[in-house]
Write a protein that holds these residues in place. Structure first.
Motif, PDB file in Angstrom:
ATOM      1  N   THR A 171       0.789  -1.156   0.036  1.00  0.00           N
ATOM      2  CA  THR A 171       0.192   0.022   0.052  1.00  0.00           C
ATOM      3  C   THR A 171       0.950   1.290   0.106  1.00  0.00           C
ATOM      4  OG1 THR A 171       0.005  -0.167   2.306  1.00  0.00           O
ATOM      5  CG2 THR A 171      -1.759  -0.879   1.018  1.00  0.00           C
ATOM      6  N   LEU A 172       0.302   2.260  -0.426  1.00  0.00           N
ATOM      7  CA  LEU A 172       1.044   3.793  -0.374  1.00  0.00           C
ATOM      8  C   LEU A 172       0.650   4.397   0.896  1.00  0.00           C
ATOM      9  CD1 LEU A 172       2.779   5.795  -2.144  1.00  0.00           C
ATOM     10  CD2 LEU A 172       0.350   6.649  -3.066  1.00  0.00           C
ATOM     11  N   ASN A 173       1.435   4.838   1.558  1.00  0.00           N
ATOM     12  CA  ASN A 173       0.991   5.924   2.683  1.00  0.00           C
ATOM     13  C   ASN A 173       0.958   7.265   2.117  1.00  0.00           C
ATOM     14  OD1 ASN A 173       0.753   3.651   4.357  1.00  0.00           O
ATOM     15  ND2 ASN A 173       2.683   4.124   5.327  1.00  0.00           N
ATOM     16  N   CYS A 174      -0.249   7.938   2.240  1.00  0.00           N
ATOM     17  CA  CYS A 174      -0.404   8.986   1.569  1.00  0.00           C
ATOM     18  C   CYS A 174      -0.961  10.160   2.440  1.00  0.00           C
ATOM     19  CB  CYS A 174      -1.531   9.057   0.423  1.00  0.00           C
ATOM     20  SG  CYS A 174      -1.828  10.658  -0.395  1.00  0.00           S
ATOM     21  N   GLY A 175      -0.001  11.176   2.889  1.00  0.00           N
ATOM     22  CA  GLY A 175      -0.568  12.194   3.841  1.00  0.00           C
ATOM     23  C   GLY A 175      -1.569  13.056   2.940  1.00  0.00           C
ATOM     24  N   THR A 176      -2.605  13.247   3.830  1.00  0.00           N
ATOM     25  CA  THR A 176      -3.555  14.282   3.377  1.00  0.00           C
ATOM     26  C   THR A 176      -3.934  15.321   4.291  1.00  0.00           C
ATOM     27  OG1 THR A 176      -5.330  12.957   3.945  1.00  0.00           O
ATOM     28  CG2 THR A 176      -4.745  12.535   1.654  1.00  0.00           C
ATOM     29  N   SER A 177      -4.995  16.032   3.956  1.00  0.00           N
ATOM     30  CA  SER A 177      -5.416  17.272   5.028  1.00  0.00           C
ATOM     31  C   SER A 177      -6.156  16.548   6.037  1.00  0.00           C
ATOM     32  CB  SER A 177      -5.942  18.251   4.417  1.00  0.00           C
ATOM     33  OG  SER A 177      -6.963  18.077   3.712  1.00  0.00           O
ATOM     34  N   THR A 178      -6.775  17.210   6.952  1.00  0.00           N
ATOM     35  CA  THR A 178      -7.814  16.604   7.948  1.00  0.00           C
ATOM     36  C   THR A 178      -9.191  16.866   7.431  1.00  0.00           C
ATOM     37  OG1 THR A 178      -7.518  18.465   9.068  1.00  0.00           O
ATOM     38  CG2 THR A 178      -6.545  16.707  10.103  1.00  0.00           C
ATOM     39  N   GLY A 179      -9.278  17.031   6.203  1.00  0.00           N
ATOM     40  CA  GLY A 179     -10.534  17.454   5.596  1.00  0.00           C
ATOM     41  C   GLY A 179     -10.809  18.677   4.842  1.00  0.00           C
ATOM     42  N   VAL A 180     -10.613  18.494   3.565  1.00  0.00           N
ATOM     43  CA  VAL A 180     -10.927  19.843   2.886  1.00  0.00           C
ATOM     44  C   VAL A 180     -11.729  19.465   1.895  1.00  0.00           C
ATOM     45  CG1 VAL A 180     -10.148  21.876   1.791  1.00  0.00           C
ATOM     46  CG2 VAL A 180      -8.924  20.984   3.669  1.00  0.00           C
ATOM     47  N   ALA A 181     -13.118  19.836   1.910  1.00  0.00           N
ATOM     48  CA  ALA A 181     -13.880  19.378   0.752  1.00  0.00           C
ATOM     49  C   ALA A 181     -13.465  19.514  -0.662  1.00  0.00           C
ATOM     50  CB  ALA A 181     -15.502  20.026   1.160  1.00  0.00           C
ATOM     51  N   GLY A 182     -13.548  18.791  -1.551  1.00  0.00           N
ATOM     52  CA  GLY A 182     -13.093  18.770  -2.782  1.00  0.00           C
ATOM     53  C   GLY A 182     -11.670  18.327  -3.071  1.00  0.00           C
ATOM     54  N   PHE A 183     -10.758  18.493  -1.827  1.00  0.00           N
ATOM     55  CA  PHE A 183      -9.330  18.184  -1.969  1.00  0.00           C
ATOM     56  C   PHE A 183      -9.058  16.775  -1.365  1.00  0.00           C
ATOM     57  CE2 PHE A 183      -9.215  22.429  -3.158  1.00  0.00           C
ATOM     58  CZ  PHE A 183      -8.088  22.745  -3.912  1.00  0.00           C
ATOM     59  N   SER A 184      -9.531  16.745  -0.264  1.00  0.00           N
ATOM     60  CA  SER A 184      -9.445  15.308   0.166  1.00  0.00           C
ATOM     61  C   SER A 184     -10.688  15.227   1.596  1.00  0.00           C
ATOM     62  CB  SER A 184      -8.159  15.108   1.120  1.00  0.00           C
ATOM     63  OG  SER A 184      -7.813  16.045   1.794  1.00  0.00           O
ATOM     64  N   LEU A 185     -11.593  14.367   1.352  1.00  0.00           N
ATOM     65  CA  LEU A 185     -12.412  14.090   2.471  1.00  0.00           C
ATOM     66  C   LEU A 185     -13.148  12.609   2.261  1.00  0.00           C
ATOM     67  CD1 LEU A 185     -13.970  16.104   4.577  1.00  0.00           C
ATOM     68  CD2 LEU A 185     -15.556  16.561   2.760  1.00  0.00           C
ATOM     69  N   PRO A 186     -13.220  12.030   3.178  1.00  0.00           N
ATOM     70  CA  PRO A 186     -13.713  10.539   3.213  1.00  0.00           C
ATOM     71  C   PRO A 186     -15.365  10.900   2.840  1.00  0.00           C
ATOM     72  CG  PRO A 186     -12.858  10.850   5.247  1.00  0.00           C
ATOM     73  CD  PRO A 186     -12.790  12.498   4.548  1.00  0.00           C
ATOM     74  N   ASP A 187     -15.736   9.874   1.835  1.00  0.00           N
ATOM     75  CA  ASP A 187     -17.366  10.093   1.533  1.00  0.00           C
ATOM     76  C   ASP A 187     -18.107   9.449   2.570  1.00  0.00           C
ATOM     77  OD1 ASP A 187     -16.705   7.639   1.007  1.00  0.00           O
ATOM     78  OD2 ASP A 187     -17.088   7.798  -1.112  1.00  0.00           O
TER      79      ASP A 187
END
Lengths: 419, 339
Positions: free
Chosen positions: B33-49
């Motif tokens: 697996t790839l470990n990818c750092g994202t933000s803690t939740g910015v709609a449109g950029f990175s957010l769990p659905d």
């Protein structure tokens, strides 16, 4: 003679280090010490070699560079052109302010709750039990966030104070504004003040007025202490204690009041200008949330300490004092509390230290304490994790050791002589 | 007894051995697996659905990298990072790549020992205020209370902007952007400032988006892009060319729908052929196979498709392409050639 030759002088063997009780404890301590130092050596070495692999070095020079960020609560002059070092100093001051006011209110509340929990009044005692259990069994961070959101969402917005028929009004004869951005209270100002005095080639200023007021106050309290000592001497010599309370009150208050009048003391009231209130002292919502949460949380622990201290004094003491005809409330003040303090003070120190260290949760509501400035924004903007964290940790260590030294000194000084 | 003690001591010293430095590509392949750092939740950029699957513009980059390296765009472990923790997470190896609206700056690139691999979004810092405030320019904000997220370039631009314009402000720092938004909505601050894309994203989540205006001033350059650690150039190349493949694909007209067809047999455009591996040897040069770019585009489509899907005018966020259009359309997107 023959017997003498049979008795061999025991020669030292390596195994004796383990099996000989004379050496065993020493050799175990040496082994433990070696292991301990190798662990430290391994940690340091590992860090250094990993830093070398990523091409980083240890460098504190960022402390003199411009910080480029602003801090809202400033006890010293500061702007975004000031250095990271100065930002760290501001952070330390903000930590100290929060800890100091937190310790004071936590102690007052804690002592009150602790004594009230022992009350014979069933309802009062139960309410205090609930207070203690609620505040010490919910994580502090949640209290901080809860109070912050209560302040931010339930108090009026500054613009609601505007207009002919405003939704919100200022309290206490228009002197205090309670808004969701914090509380604005009147500030003491002097129309005739002495100005400021620069320290360390004017890197920071202290108001001369403040120094003079403090000096006079300390002098008055010292003089009042002298009057008390004199009263005590007269009482011991003659058996009659002269009435001195009005003298002592006068000595404490009159010089300070005269000084304030001379300096032209007046209060600066907050006023709504533009987006926000201007003037007055601004207690930001983050400070208020932290102050209340830290005080309530720590007061629950202090209350239990106070209760245990009081219960630790044998009931015989109360009965003996009662037999001598001393009134119940005087028994508490003169017989029980002085003995209870001996039990109370050491764990109290550790609660003050906890409060100081817990204040590092401040960043959760954006209060710019040491964790927020040096170990937060500075860390982030310079990327010097190791340096800022080491520096921050040593500052917290220093503060804690100082608090503990001061209270230990106080405790030893007031220690009762046991018979 | 004596022996066992010495063995124990040796074991303790043996811990001193440090881990050997395997390349990031090998580590990711071995881990699966790839470990990818994202933000803690910015709609449109990175957010769990709703199904707890991460979605968004920054997420799509990581899906592309995972598709290229592991063959499965879903083989990504997303690690939420705050503005404060992101670089530590990357340099400590907790994440392999950071795709988290991170601005490319000199000191981050040089002093923090990070590698930036191009720009996936050209942004700039803006200000949002409630419409009812009646403010039309950021220069009218003298004395305003401003919500910002700590540890961002935003904080520094803000200090500079107000200083240069000779006006004052009261910063209200918060650790997470969600706290900033919450304080802004409670009107505990007059202004919310972050990158203009972030403002649009935040506004889309408000109950009444039309009650808030984004002021016309854009006070900074914020080129956002994926980041890796200094020193692993092969891994850096993979990230850089994954992004370039997405951008080139849009320019060359390769879409999620037609990529399989184009990759099946050589087309008459040699650049498409080189990229999709029907000609030349570009994939193996990266340490991957020939089909890597095919998988990248098949994952979420080309750059334009990803943009329209998560940020475009037809989404809640409603962002124009603006600077993020292809250079042929007057934007700044310009991928080096696949050659």
């Amino acid at each position: 003679m023959a017997q003498h030759q049979d008795f061999k002088k025991p020669t030292f063997e390596l195994s004796m280090l383990l099996y000989d009780t004379r050496y065993r404890s020493t050799s175990f301590q040496v082994i433990a010490l070696i292991l301990f130092f190798s662990l430290i050596w391994w940690l340091v070495n590992n860090t250094m070699s990993n830093l070398a692999i990523t091409g980083k070095d240890i460098d504190f020079s960022f402390l003199v560079h411009e910080s480029n960020y602003d801090i809202n609560q400033r006890l010293l002059e500061y702007d975004s052109r000031s250095s990271h070092g100065r930002a760290a100093v501001l952070g330390v001051l903000n930590t100290l302010v929060l800890s100091a006011i937190g310790c004071v209110t936590a102690t007052i509340l804690g002592v009150f709750v602790g004594i009230a929990r022992l009350s014979k009044n069933w309802i009062v005692a139960r309410i205090m039990t609930v207070h203690i259990e609620i505040f010490r069994n919910v994580p502090l961070l949640l209290w901080i966030l809860l109070i912050m959101s209560m302040v931010a969402h339930s108090f009026p917005v500054p613009k609601h104070f505007r207009g002919a028929d405003p939704i919100a009004t200022m309290k206490l004869f228009d002197s205090v504004a309670l808004t969701n951005r914090g509380f604005y209270i009147p500030e003491p100002l002097f129309s005739n003040g002495f100005g400021d005095m620069g320290f360390f080639s004017n890197s920071f200023y202290i108001s001369i007025d403040l120094i003079v007021i403090l000096a006079i106050l300390i002098g008055s309290i010292w003089a009042s202490g002298k009057i008390k000592a004199r009263a005590k001497r007269i009482q011991e010599e003659t058996g009659i204690r002269p009435t001195t309370w009005y003298l002592r009150l006068g000595v404490i208050f009159i010089p300070t009041i005269l000084l304030l009048v001379y300096l032209g003391f007046y209060l600066g009231y907050p006023e709504l200008k533009g987006f926000n209130f201007k003037g007055g002292i601004h207690l930001r919502n983050s400070l208020i949330a932290l102050w209340i949460a830290l005080s309530l949380y720590t007061s629950a622990f202090i209350a239990e300490i106070v209760r245990s201290g009081i219960l630790a004094v044998s009931k015989g003491q109360t009965e003996a004092a009662g037999a001598l005809g001393i009134k119940p409330n005087v028994i508490m003040a003169l017989v029980i509390l002085p003995q209870a303090l001996k039990v109370i003070v050491p764990p109290l120190i550790s609660n003050y230290l906890n409060l100081t260290k817990n204040s590092s949760l401040a960043i959760a509501v954006g209060y710019m304490d040491l964790t927020g400035t040096l170990m937060g924004i500075t860390l982030n903007q310079t990327g010097r994790e190791l340096e800022t964290l080491l520096l921050g940790m040593s500052i917290y260590l220093t503060i804690s050791l100082l608090i503990s030294a001061v209270i230990n000194w106080y405790n030893r000084r007031n220690d009762m002589v046991e018979r | 007894m004596k022996k066992s003690l010495f063995i124990g001591a040796l074991l303790a010293l043996g811990m001193a051995a440090t881990t050997s430095g395997a390349s990031t590509l090998e580590e990711v392949k071995a881990r699966g697996t790839l470990n990818c750092g994202t933000s803690t939740g910015v709609a449109g950029f990175s957010l769990p659905d709703a199904n707890n699957v991460y979605q968004g513009f920054d997420v799509a980059i990581c899906r592309g990298i995972a598709a290229a390296v592991l063959g499965d765009p879903m083989a990504v472990e997303f690690v939420p990072t705050t503005g404060k923790t992101r670089f530590t997470a990357l340099s400590s190896g907790e994440v392999d790549v950071l795709s988290r609206t991170t601005t490319w700056t000199f000191s981050r690139d040089v002093d923090l020992k990070m590698d930036f691999h191009g720009v996936n979004y050209y942004d700039g810092q803006g200000f949002m205020v409630p419409r009812s405030l009646g403010v039309t320019s950021a220069k009218d904000l003298d004395g305003a209370t401003v919500c910002i997220q700590v540890g961002t370039t935003t904080e520094l631009n803000l200090a500079d902007f107000f200083r240069v314009n000779g006006i004052t402000y009261e910063p209200v720092p918060t650790e997470k952007s969600s706290e900033s938004r919450s304080l802004y909505q409670a009107e505990a601050c007059d202004v919310y400032t972050t990158d203009a894309s972030g403002l649009a994203s935040a506004r889309s989540t408000f109950a009444d988006p039309s009650a808030h205006v984004i002021l016309p001033e854009i006070v900074s350059k914020e080129p956002l892009g994926p980041v890796t650690r200094h020193g692993d150039n092969q891994w850096g190349d993979i990230v850089r060319w994954t992004l370039n493949a997405l951008i080139s694909a849009e320019e060359l007209g390769i879409t999620q729908a037609n990529v399989a067809e184009m990759a099946a047999a050589p087309t008459n455009n040699p650049e498409i052929n080189r990229m999709l591996g029907t000609e030349g040897n570009l994939g193996p040069m990266l340490g991957l196979d020939k089909d890597w770019a095919h998988r990248v585009i098949a994952a979420e489509g080309n750059y334009g498709e990803i943009f329209e899907k998560y940020l475009g005018v037809n989404t809640q966020i409603g962002l124009e392409r603006g600077l993020n259009a292809q250079w042929t359309d007057g934007g700044l997107l310009y991928s080096p050639p696949f050659r």
